[in-house]
Design an enzyme around this catalytic site. Structure first.
Site, mmCIF file in Angstrom:
data_model
loop_
_atom_site.group_PDB
_atom_site.id
_atom_site.type_symbol
_atom_site.label_atom_id
_atom_site.label_comp_id
_atom_site.label_asym_id
_atom_site.label_seq_id
_atom_site.Cartn_x
_atom_site.Cartn_y
_atom_site.Cartn_z
ATOM 1 N N ASP B 35 2.429 -0.353 0.790
ATOM 2 C CA ASP B 35 0.987 0.004 0.480
ATOM 3 C C ASP B 35 0.969 1.307 -0.295
ATOM 4 O O ASP B 35 2.293 1.980 -0.606
ATOM 5 C CB ASP B 35 0.135 -0.126 1.759
ATOM 6 N N LYS B 56 -3.313 -3.878 -1.427
ATOM 7 C CA LYS B 56 -4.598 -4.408 -1.835
ATOM 8 C C LYS B 56 -4.169 -5.395 -2.530
ATOM 9 O O LYS B 56 -2.964 -5.845 -2.898
ATOM 10 C CB LYS B 56 -4.799 -3.229 -3.229
ATOM 11 N N MET B 171 -3.841 10.563 10.901
ATOM 12 C CA MET B 171 -5.119 9.796 10.362
ATOM 13 C C MET B 171 -6.356 10.421 11.162
ATOM 14 O O MET B 171 -7.277 9.774 11.668
ATOM 15 C CB MET B 171 -4.974 8.385 10.350
#
Lengths: 260, 260
Positions: B35, B56, B171
């Protein structure tokens, strides 16, 4: 002119788990200061005339941290390119922060080159993910081998147990009876899976598994010795589902290596 | 014949922080499933015809984990050598455990290749050691971005605060207001140092520092954006003593790069 000191992590022991940057800096270095933690496979690849073992000195005593700090500054002032090679990652229980501050305070250019920490890799290569979406939302690293000048442990085992996440103990073989008892006293389930991974990623890697209740006996029966990490948590029970394939792969690689 | 799937960590973003093994496997792979987390510098070095972006798909939706799992098995059964490349380390909030179990359950040979996790490297390259003998006996990693299907956070912020160790949130930009509030509610000192490290080890790396009280405003003023890690703990205050030398070194490298 002052040379640069690179604080470089050597990873868990497999020379292929050095970073590309660590490999380049080792090749280019004038001097590599190390102890025995990087392991024989990695140290064996560094030319003898570049290596300076600061893990021991005449008489069998260990070189003090102050002496290592002084030696790094001294070599840099001779305009040497210095790699200070540390097992795993320099900032995970490696006194990398102290060395970084000492060098900066003495106006020595310094760079930190992170490495693969055995706290993560030790579980991974044994089929144990340290985090898991289902049953480990956090992972905590502690050391079983604290500064011997400290009177009592500053690790709050009860708080670590309360996080509900995975606990990884580095250098955790010797004090295993003490901290597993602290975790049981803190209310951690006695059936909680525990794994010991000795010499992770190296040819002699060994894994032994049990529970919070049984792991000290498991250690003694298997004869697990340092260096090893301890993984405490439900993730340590995941190993059974994958180990057959990992072990096949590992044996295949070793067979390949022999036939070359 | 069934090919092997390698679950490979790409490290924090600098291509030189790939391991030697990751570099070798990427060169030898038939297919690299990825990714965008490994970052443009690393992905840019992989030939386009080997790359398959599973982050995606047509229509802008993300490929589901089930689809990624199926694709890995499918390619292995075509006897392809498959690298499943994951940002940082595959086992640190990377669903590596799930992929490992899926592959083993489908009789696909699998190997885990650990990487440098940004949870450690992000602090290190910014001058922040995640552990310190003086004031951080443990370090805990959590994610700010939990499985969106979970109704409530399973992270026990109060327990993490009680450990007294460093907390690193991966994150962690978006939910910063929520978890800093939880830590304050749990009694953590409002003056506790906090650092945000955006795009650690990449050319655009940025660092912003504050306290548990101020860091949300600091984030907004500096415009810190994902991907970034948050380091919470006294170690985040160590940066000031060393940053001048680290920054000099970094600028020097960039100047070197330009003059080449």
């Amino acid at each position: 002119m002052t040379g640069t000191v690179y604080l470089v992590g050597s990873g868990p022991g497999d020379p292929e788990l050095l970073t590309v940057k660590a490999r380049r800096l080792l090749d280019a270095a004038d001097v590599v200061l190390h102890d025995k933690l990087p392991g024989p496979e990695i140290l064996g690849e560094i030319p003898e005339d570049k290596r300076e073992d600061v893990g021991k000195r005449a008489g069998g005593e260990r070189t003090s941290q102050a002496e290592i700090n002084e030696r790094m500054v001294e070599l840099a002032r001779e305009d040497k390119s210095v790699v200070r090679l540390k097992g795993g990652d320099p900032m995970v229980f490696g006194r990398g922060g102290e060395e970084l501050r000492h060098l900066a305070a003495h106006d020595v250019p310094v760079e930190v080159v992170p490495g693969v920490t055995s706290a993560v890799a030790g579980g991974a290569v044994a089929g144990i993910p340290v985090t898991d979406r289902e049953h480990a939302s956090s992972v905590s690293f502690v050391t079983g081998h604290e500064d011997p000048t400290k009177v009592e442990s500053s690790v709050d085992w009860a708080a670590l147990a309360a996080t509900g996440g995975t606990i990884v103990v580095l250098m955790g073989v010797g004090k295993l009876p003490e901290y597993t008892a602290e975790l049981r006293d803190a209310g951690m389930d006695r059936t909680k899976p525990v794994a010991l991974v000795e010499r992770a990623t190296r040819p002699e890697q060994r894994v032994a598994t049990g529970t919070l209740e049984s792991i000290v006996d498991v250690r003694d029966e298997a004869g697990i010795e340092p260096p090893a990490i301890t993984v405490i948590g439900d993730v340590a029970g995941d190993r059974d589902a994958v180990v057959e394939w990992l072990e096949n792969e590992r044996r295949g690689e070793q067979a390949d290596a022999r036939s070359e």
